[in-house]
Design a protein around this motif. Structure first.
Motif, PDB file in Angstrom:
ATOM      1  N   ALA A 112       0.820  -1.213   0.000  1.00 23.13           N
ATOM      2  CA  ALA A 112       0.000   0.000   0.000  1.00 23.13           C
ATOM      3  C   ALA A 112       0.855   1.265   0.000  1.00 23.13           C
ATOM      4  O   ALA A 112       1.842   1.353   0.726  1.00 23.13           O
ATOM      5  CB  ALA A 112      -0.933   0.002   1.205  1.00 23.13           C
ATOM      6  N   ALA A 113       0.456   2.229  -0.815  1.00 22.13           N
ATOM      7  CA  ALA A 113       1.179   3.506  -0.889  1.00 22.13           C
ATOM      8  C   ALA A 113       0.255   4.584  -1.434  1.00 22.13           C
ATOM      9  O   ALA A 113      -0.702   4.297  -2.160  1.00 22.13           O
ATOM     10  CB  ALA A 113       2.411   3.374  -1.780  1.00 22.13           C
ATOM     11  N   VAL A 114       0.561   5.818  -1.072  1.00 22.23           N
ATOM     12  CA  VAL A 114      -0.185   6.966  -1.599  1.00 22.23           C
ATOM     13  C   VAL A 114       0.811   8.011  -2.086  1.00 22.23           C
ATOM     14  O   VAL A 114       1.964   8.035  -1.662  1.00 22.23           O
ATOM     15  CB  VAL A 114      -1.108   7.602  -0.530  1.00 22.23           C
ATOM     16  CG1 VAL A 114      -2.192   6.641  -0.096  1.00 22.23           C
ATOM     17  CG2 VAL A 114      -0.300   8.073   0.682  1.00 22.23           C
ATOM     18  N   ASN A 115       0.323   8.858  -2.958  1.00 21.37           N
ATOM     19  CA  ASN A 115       1.119  10.013  -3.382  1.00 21.37           C
ATOM     20  C   ASN A 115       0.175  11.168  -3.703  1.00 21.37           C
ATOM     21  O   ASN A 115      -0.251  11.328  -4.850  1.00 21.37           O
ATOM     22  CB  ASN A 115       1.982   9.698  -4.601  1.00 21.37           C
ATOM     23  CG  ASN A 115       2.769  10.946  -5.011  1.00 21.37           C
ATOM     24  OD1 ASN A 115       3.311  11.637  -4.170  1.00 21.37           O
ATOM     25  ND2 ASN A 115       2.782  11.249  -6.298  1.00 21.37           N
ATOM     26  N   PRO A 116      -0.172  11.972  -2.705  1.00 22.46           N
ATOM     27  CA  PRO A 116      -1.114  13.076  -2.918  1.00 22.46           C
ATOM     28  C   PRO A 116      -0.460  14.361  -3.417  1.00 22.46           C
ATOM     29  O   PRO A 116      -1.124  15.403  -3.487  1.00 22.46           O
ATOM     30  CB  PRO A 116      -1.692  13.285  -1.513  1.00 22.46           C
ATOM     31  CG  PRO A 116      -0.543  12.941  -0.606  1.00 22.46           C
ATOM     32  CD  PRO A 116       0.200  11.822  -1.286  1.00 22.46           C
ATOM     33  N   PHE A 117       0.831  14.306  -3.764  1.00 24.61           N
ATOM     34  CA  PHE A 117       1.545  15.546  -4.111  1.00 24.61           C
ATOM     35  C   PHE A 117       2.399  15.358  -5.358  1.00 24.61           C
ATOM     36  O   PHE A 117       3.073  14.347  -5.531  1.00 24.61           O
ATOM     37  CB  PHE A 117       2.434  15.981  -2.946  1.00 24.61           C
ATOM     38  CG  PHE A 117       3.253  17.214  -3.228  1.00 24.61           C
ATOM     39  CD1 PHE A 117       2.683  18.468  -3.132  1.00 24.61           C
ATOM     40  CD2 PHE A 117       4.577  17.109  -3.613  1.00 24.61           C
ATOM     41  CE1 PHE A 117       3.426  19.610  -3.408  1.00 24.61           C
ATOM     42  CE2 PHE A 117       5.327  18.246  -3.891  1.00 24.61           C
ATOM     43  CZ  PHE A 117       4.749  19.500  -3.788  1.00 24.61           C
ATOM     44  N   PHE A 118       2.375  16.380  -6.203  1.00 28.44           N
ATOM     45  CA  PHE A 118       3.202  16.409  -7.417  1.00 28.44           C
ATOM     46  C   PHE A 118       3.679  17.851  -7.601  1.00 28.44           C
ATOM     47  O   PHE A 118       2.885  18.763  -7.773  1.00 28.44           O
ATOM     48  CB  PHE A 118       2.379  15.967  -8.630  1.00 28.44           C
ATOM     49  CG  PHE A 118       3.193  15.773  -9.883  1.00 28.44           C
ATOM     50  CD1 PHE A 118       3.821  14.564 -10.151  1.00 28.44           C
ATOM     51  CD2 PHE A 118       3.327  16.807 -10.801  1.00 28.44           C
ATOM     52  CE1 PHE A 118       4.570  14.384 -11.303  1.00 28.44           C
ATOM     53  CE2 PHE A 118       4.068  16.635 -11.958  1.00 28.44           C
ATOM     54  CZ  PHE A 118       4.696  15.419 -12.209  1.00 28.44           C
ATOM     55  N   GLY A 119       4.998  18.056  -7.523  1.00 25.60           N
ATOM     56  CA  GLY A 119       5.503  19.412  -7.688  1.00 25.60           C
ATOM     57  C   GLY A 119       6.832  19.620  -6.979  1.00 25.60           C
ATOM     58  O   GLY A 119       7.497  18.667  -6.579  1.00 25.60           O
ATOM     59  N   ASN A 120       7.214  20.876  -6.825  1.00 30.84           N
ATOM     60  CA  ASN A 120       8.450  21.230  -6.134  1.00 30.84           C
ATOM     61  C   ASN A 120       8.370  20.801  -4.681  1.00 30.84           C
ATOM     62  O   ASN A 120       7.409  21.117  -3.975  1.00 30.84           O
ATOM     63  CB  ASN A 120       8.658  22.751  -6.228  1.00 30.84           C
ATOM     64  CG  ASN A 120      10.016  23.182  -5.727  1.00 30.84           C
ATOM     65  OD1 ASN A 120      10.462  22.756  -4.665  1.00 30.84           O
ATOM     66  ND2 ASN A 120      10.677  24.050  -6.481  1.00 30.84           N
ATOM     67  N   ILE A 121       9.381  20.092  -4.203  1.00 28.80           N
ATOM     68  CA  ILE A 121       9.335  19.542  -2.849  1.00 28.80           C
ATOM     69  C   ILE A 121       9.151  20.626  -1.789  1.00 28.80           C
ATOM     70  O   ILE A 121       8.512  20.403  -0.762  1.00 28.80           O
ATOM     71  CB  ILE A 121      10.596  18.690  -2.562  1.00 28.80           C
ATOM     72  CG1 ILE A 121      10.426  17.904  -1.259  1.00 28.80           C
ATOM     73  CG2 ILE A 121      11.847  19.559  -2.531  1.00 28.80           C
ATOM     74  CD1 ILE A 121      11.508  16.877  -1.034  1.00 28.80           C
TER      75      ILE A 121
END
Length: 273
Positions: A112-121
């Motif tokens: 299981a994994a999520v990634n709610p963010f895309f962009g400059n860290i």
């Protein structure tokens, strides 16, 4: 001459039986999180086809029902339930149901994994980090902590974390997610020596670019695929089945002398020495 041939055939037959039994997971019970699609489903299929009773889960009941139906059509022993691994009550429900329905647990595949963010860290927020680390790292550890006592009762077991090539070489615009996958590499190394005394092996798989719905943003355009292929020795993107087989191997007796390792499955992408 005939007796020699017969002896050779019998010898090879016995060796074949040994090989089959060695890689068999018959009688084993395997929990696979986020296992109704993509890599998780492929892992459940690979484990199930080797004889394991697989316990699949997803946050949505409809996805669980669909996966259970598919696996049963493939003659795989399967139990399914809803589970959001980020919630402690769901993790406990998953393990308790497995014990009640299957009598124990031998294998945990934490996918299981999520990634709610895309962009400059630097644009990522505290809420983003909390969500990613809670699901991708903390839940993986806490699930392991829940199942290990039950593995010990059965003489040992196997834990496999699903990391990513991004754990070695962070993907642009996926900074927090990449860091969480690096953390799984460290968690593998930290747990392995402690759990070895209980005959529980802990390993990790780091997939490259695999064609799943979760990673679709990375291979949605032909231009992006062409760029990735330039980095690959095997000139194609990976399929979930490419990872499922490696996971099943790590859970089998064929890997009985392997612990604390991360296997990169990247098609030859240069990500580590």
């Amino acid at each position: 001459m005939l007796s020699a041939v017969t002896k050779c055939l019998l010898s090879n037959s016995v060796a074949g039986i040994r090989m089959m039994s060695h890689s068999s997971l018959s009688g084993k019970v395997a929990i696979v999180t986020a296992s109704t699609d993509g890599i998780g489903l492929a892992a459940a299929q690979a484990l199930g086809k080797r004889g394991a009773h697989v316990v699949v889960s997803s946050r949505r009941q409809a996805n669980v029902d669909k996966a259970v139906e598919l696996l049963r059509s493939e003659k795989i022993k399967v139990t399914g339930t809803t589970c959001n691994v980020g919630k402690s009550e769901d993790r406990e429900k998953l393990v308790n149901m497995t014990l009640e329905e299957c009598g124990g647990v031998d294998i945990l595949v934490s996918n299981a994994a999520v990634n709610p963010f895309f962009g400059n860290i630097l644009d990522s927020t505290e809420a983003v980090w909390d969500k990613i680390l809670d699901v991708n790292v903390k839940a993986a550890f806490l699930l392991t902590k829940l199942v290990v006592p039950h593995m010990e009762k059965r003489g040992g077991g196997s834990v496999v974390f699903v990391s990513s090539v991004a754990g070695y070489q962070p993907f642009q615009a996926l900074g927090p997610y990449s860091v969480s996958k690096t953390a799984l590499l460290g968690l593998t190394r930290a747990l392995a020596p402690e759990l070895a005394q209980s005959n529980v092996r802990v390993n990790c798989v780091a997939p490259g670019i695999i064609k799943t719905r979760f990673s679709s943003a990375l291979w949605a355009s032909e231009d992006m695929v062409d760029e990735f292929k330039k980095q690959l020795s095997i000139k194609r993107l990976g399929e979930p089945e490419d990872i499922g087989g490696v996971i099943a191997f790590l859970c089998s007796d064929d890997a009985s002398y392997i612990t604390g390792e991360t296997v990169t499955v990247t098609g030859g992408m240069n990500c580590r020495l």
